[in-house]
Design an enzyme around this catalytic site. Structure first.
Site, short mmCIF file in Angstrom:
data_model
loop_
_atom_site.label_atom_id
_atom_site.label_comp_id
_atom_site.label_asym_id
_atom_site.label_seq_id
_atom_site.Cartn_x
_atom_site.Cartn_y
_atom_site.Cartn_z
N ASP A 86 21.56 35.62 -3.80
CA ASP A 86 21.08 36.51 -4.87
C ASP A 86 21.89 36.09 -6.11
O ASP A 86 22.39 34.96 -6.15
CB ASP A 86 21.29 38.00 -4.51
CG ASP A 86 20.52 38.95 -5.42
OD1 ASP A 86 19.31 39.14 -5.19
OD2 ASP A 86 21.11 39.49 -6.38
N SER A 133 12.84 32.47 3.41
CA SER A 133 14.03 32.72 4.25
C SER A 133 13.61 32.95 5.70
O SER A 133 14.23 32.44 6.63
CB SER A 133 14.78 33.96 3.76
OG SER A 133 15.69 33.61 2.73
N LYS A 181 10.04 45.51 0.47
CA LYS A 181 9.63 44.14 0.14
C LYS A 181 9.39 43.34 1.42
O LYS A 181 8.36 42.69 1.59
CB LYS A 181 10.73 43.47 -0.68
CG LYS A 181 10.43 42.03 -1.07
CD LYS A 181 11.65 41.29 -1.61
CE LYS A 181 12.35 42.00 -2.74
NZ LYS A 181 13.38 41.17 -3.39
N GLN A 217 14.66 46.11 -0.61
CA GLN A 217 14.43 45.00 0.34
C GLN A 217 13.66 45.45 1.58
O GLN A 217 12.87 44.69 2.14
CB GLN A 217 15.79 44.39 0.74
CG GLN A 217 15.69 43.01 1.35
CD GLN A 217 15.61 41.90 0.30
OE1 GLN A 217 16.35 41.92 -0.68
NE2 GLN A 217 14.72 40.95 0.49
N LYS A 239 21.36 44.33 2.13
CA LYS A 239 21.88 43.64 0.95
C LYS A 239 23.39 43.68 1.02
O LYS A 239 23.96 44.60 1.62
CB LYS A 239 21.41 44.34 -0.33
CG LYS A 239 21.43 43.45 -1.53
CD LYS A 239 20.18 42.59 -1.60
CE LYS A 239 20.22 41.56 -2.68
NZ LYS A 239 18.89 40.94 -2.86
P1 NDP Z 1 21.22 33.62 -10.63
O1 NDP Z 1 22.62 33.99 -10.43
O2 NDP Z 1 20.76 32.26 -10.23
O3 NDP Z 1 20.79 33.84 -12.13
C1 NDP Z 1 20.87 35.07 -12.76
C2 NDP Z 1 20.50 34.87 -14.21
O4 NDP Z 1 20.37 36.14 -14.82
C3 NDP Z 1 21.53 34.11 -15.00
O5 NDP Z 1 20.91 33.36 -15.99
C4 NDP Z 1 22.38 35.22 -15.59
O6 NDP Z 1 23.06 34.85 -16.78
C5 NDP Z 1 21.32 36.23 -15.88
N1 NDP Z 1 21.92 37.56 -15.86
C6 NDP Z 1 22.52 38.18 -14.83
N2 NDP Z 1 22.98 39.38 -15.20
C7 NDP Z 1 22.65 39.49 -16.48
C8 NDP Z 1 22.82 40.51 -17.42
N3 NDP Z 1 23.45 41.66 -17.12
N4 NDP Z 1 22.33 40.31 -18.67
C9 NDP Z 1 21.70 39.16 -18.99
N5 NDP Z 1 21.51 38.15 -18.14
C10 NDP Z 1 21.97 38.33 -16.92
O7 NDP Z 1 20.38 34.74 -9.85
P2 NDP Z 1 18.88 34.70 -9.35
O8 NDP Z 1 18.04 33.92 -10.28
O9 NDP Z 1 18.90 34.34 -7.92
O10 NDP Z 1 18.50 36.25 -9.44
C11 NDP Z 1 17.89 36.81 -10.59
C12 NDP Z 1 17.20 38.10 -10.19
O11 NDP Z 1 16.20 37.82 -9.18
C13 NDP Z 1 18.08 39.18 -9.57
O12 NDP Z 1 17.56 40.44 -9.93
C14 NDP Z 1 17.89 38.98 -8.07
O13 NDP Z 1 18.18 40.15 -7.35
C15 NDP Z 1 16.42 38.65 -8.03
N6 NDP Z 1 15.94 37.94 -6.86
C16 NDP Z 1 16.52 36.78 -6.43
C17 NDP Z 1 16.00 36.11 -5.34
C18 NDP Z 1 16.53 34.80 -4.89
O14 NDP Z 1 15.94 34.23 -3.96
N7 NDP Z 1 17.59 34.26 -5.47
C19 NDP Z 1 14.88 36.67 -4.56
C20 NDP Z 1 14.29 37.86 -5.14
C21 NDP Z 1 14.83 38.47 -6.23
P3 NDP Z 1 24.55 34.26 -16.70
O15 NDP Z 1 24.40 32.88 -16.12
O16 NDP Z 1 25.04 34.26 -18.09
O17 NDP Z 1 25.31 35.20 -15.81
O1 2IT Z 2 16.09 40.03 -3.40
C1 2IT Z 2 15.74 39.18 -2.55
O2 2IT Z 2 14.65 39.23 -1.98
C2 2IT Z 2 16.69 38.10 -2.25
N1 2IT Z 2 17.73 38.02 -2.89
C3 2IT Z 2 16.39 37.13 -1.16
C4 2IT Z 2 16.63 37.72 0.20
C5 2IT Z 2 16.57 36.74 1.35
O3 2IT Z 2 16.98 37.15 2.44
O4 2IT Z 2 16.12 35.62 1.20
#
Ligand code: NDP
Ligand code: 2IT
Length: 450
Positions: free
Chosen positions: A165, A383, A113, A110, A125
């Site tokens: 997250d 954000s 990034k 982060q 984080k």
């Molecule tokens: P969510 O909780 O909304 O969704 C996560 C998804 O990934 C779900 O479909 C989940 O499945 C699946 N998942 C999680 N762990 C596993 C695993 N071990 N094996 C298979 N599937 C898995 O999270 P986000 O979409 O917010 O985050 C997804 C990724 O993006 C993460 O790496 C996060 O750090 C990154 N990220 C998120 C940001 C954000 O703004 N939210 C910003 C930048 C990066 P299930 O529902 O079955 O658990």
């Molecule tokens: O991994 C990421 O960049 C996030 N989960 C979002 C961080 C934020 O402060 O919006």
């Protein structure tokens, strides 16, 4: 990729050596070696030694009462990693796998990034080993309140601003904000990703996914490749990031044919039904398996049928792949399959979803590879827009946020590409992003003294 000699010089404790934190640090050290070798100033100021140790790690117990009146106990952690460029900023992850090593890896990523965005935000984080699956809405609320009872002591709009997250979306941020307000009696912009009715920015939920697509479009243009229009795209994950990547891909005329969750992968060759996916995952919070009931022509590949190093979603032929679930979900075996099947572009929506071996394979085969810390920066960008809007008590329209987001994602892509060229690794966006991000943070650390 791995330069063990270089690593020996740095203080990394044994418990981290085999973990994801070590993996993230190793990649950065390898990328920035040319910069370190040609600029003694970074060694003189011990920048790396300082950068890989968080400013502080706050750890606390979270007690809450479940719907059966049973007391449950979880651990809460906030890693305040580096605030050279601005207040600590980064998401909260609620998942049973969460531990200090995972949060250190995410916090470290982060820092760089956030530096790439050009906005005044440092890196952090946090999260908990709390498993939100199967919990009632009241249990989620009670856990969030209990978590904030401790966390509120350490955060603030000019100090540390958490967001979402994995396992933390608008609902959880709403409960966390409500508790913070109750405890402190202040209406601070202390969390981002809030519901729009109390200060959340338009487009924060969409921002990460849309940003990944904006970055990819620019990268393909810079690398003289065909645009995404009319192209088959594969996506893993079915959460906030994945579904908004799919949404933007559909909008620009690409054909997203897959998504996945921890139970398995959906493949719908005509293009996935986003409305149904949103209903299943966002409203009903169910497994993806239910998708095939409404679309019998689609296929569900159960995760348990696959070996640990190969995943159904990456077996599907595609022009562009978007890993959007979690760390190390795309292995060397998966990378080889994608390459053999003619994949041209891979963009990381999740944080560090590709293993080092997979990244190596992509770079060796000249696949356009957009690393997470650049490609998924759109979330934290919006954000920061939310922080700006809250500080000035103003509201920006959806279009205004979207235009600013697109502009920043394109700028990041161009700067990363130019940096790679400048350091003799043209087309290597991994090195470009690491060098560009590191320089920004390191120069600020030098300027502020110790
Ligand atoms: P969510 O909780 O909304 O969704 C996560 C998804 O990934 C779900 O479909 C989940 O499945 C699946 N998942 C999680 N762990 C596993 C695993 N071990 N094996 C298979 N599937 C898995 O999270 P986000 O979409 O917010 O985050 C997804 C990724 O993006 C993460 O790496 C996060 O750090 C990154 N990220 C998120 C940001 C954000 O703004 N939210 C910003 C930048 C990066 P299930 O529902 O079955 O658990
Ligand atoms: O991994 C990421 O960049 C996030 N989960 C979002 C961080 C934020 O402060 O919006």
């Amino acid at each position: 990729m791995i330069n063990n000699n270089k690593l020996k010089d740095f203080t990394i404790s044994d418990s981290d050596v085999n973990g994801v934190f070590y993996q993230a640090v190793q990649e950065v050290i390898c990328s920035i070696s040319p910069l370190l070798n040609s600029n003694e100033i970074y060694a003189k100021h011990s920048i790396l030694d300082r950068l890989i140790i968080p400013d502080r790690i706050i750890k606390f117990r979270v007690n809450w009462i479940d719907d059966n009146q049973k007391i449950q106990v979880n651990t809460g952690i906030r890693v305040q990693f580096n605030n050279a460029l601005g207040p600590y900023k980064g998401g909260l992850r609620f998942h049973q796998s969460v531990n200090e090593g995972i949060l250190k890896f995410l916090g470290f990523e982060q820092i760089l990034k956030n530096a790439l965005t050009g906005l005044p935000i440092g890196g952090a984080k946090g999260g908990s080993d709390f498993n939100p699956k199967g919990k009632s809405d009241f249990e989620i609320m009670k856990f969030c309140s209990a978590f904030m009872t401790e966390l509120h002591k350490y955060i603030g709009p000019r100090k540390d601003v958490p967001a979402g997250d994995i396992g933390v979306g608008t609902r959880e941020i709403g409960y966390l904000f409500g508790e913070y307000k109750k405890i402190t009696s202040t209406y601070d912009g202390v969390l981002t990703g809030k519901p729009h009715m109390f200060g959340g920015s338009f487009m924060r939920p969409e921002a990460t996914g849309y940003g990944v697509v904006y970055f990819t479009q620019k990268m393909l243009e810079l690398e003289n490749k065909d645009s995404l229009k009319g192209k088959i795209c594969t996506i893993s994950g079915a959460g906030n990031v994945a579904l908004h990547v799919i949404e933007k891909l559909l909008e620009i005329g690409a054909i997203p044919v897959s998504c996945s969750d921890s139970n398995g992968t959906i493949y719908d060759k005509r293009g996935v039904d986003l409305k149904l996916l949103k209903e299943l995952k966002f409203e009903k919070r169910l497994s993806l398996e239910g998708y095939t009931l409404s679309h019998p022509e689609s296929t569900f590949f159960p995760a348990y049928k696959y070996a640990e190093d190969s995943h159904a979603v990456w077996d599907i032929e595609c022009y562009a792949a978007f890993p959007c679930a979690t760390q190390n979900e795309l292995t060397e075996v998966d990378a080889q399959t994608l390459i053999t099947n003619g994949c041209v572009s891979v963009s990381e929506g999740a944080n560090m979803p590709s293993t080092p071996e997979a990244i190596s394979a992509f770079l060796t085969h000249n696949i356009c590879f957009a690393p997470a810390k650049a490609a998924n920066a759109g979330g934290v960008v919006v954000s920061e827009f939310e922080m700006s809007q809250n500080a000035s008590m103003s509201r920006w329209s959806f279009e205004e946020v979207d235009n600013k987001l697109k502009d920043i994602m394109q700028k990041i892509c161009i700067e990363v590409s130019q940096t790679a060229k400048e350091y003799g690794v043209e087309g290597n966006y991994v090195d470009g992003a690491n060098i560009y991000g590191f320089k920004k943070v390191a120069d600020a650390m030098i300027a502020e003294g110790i």
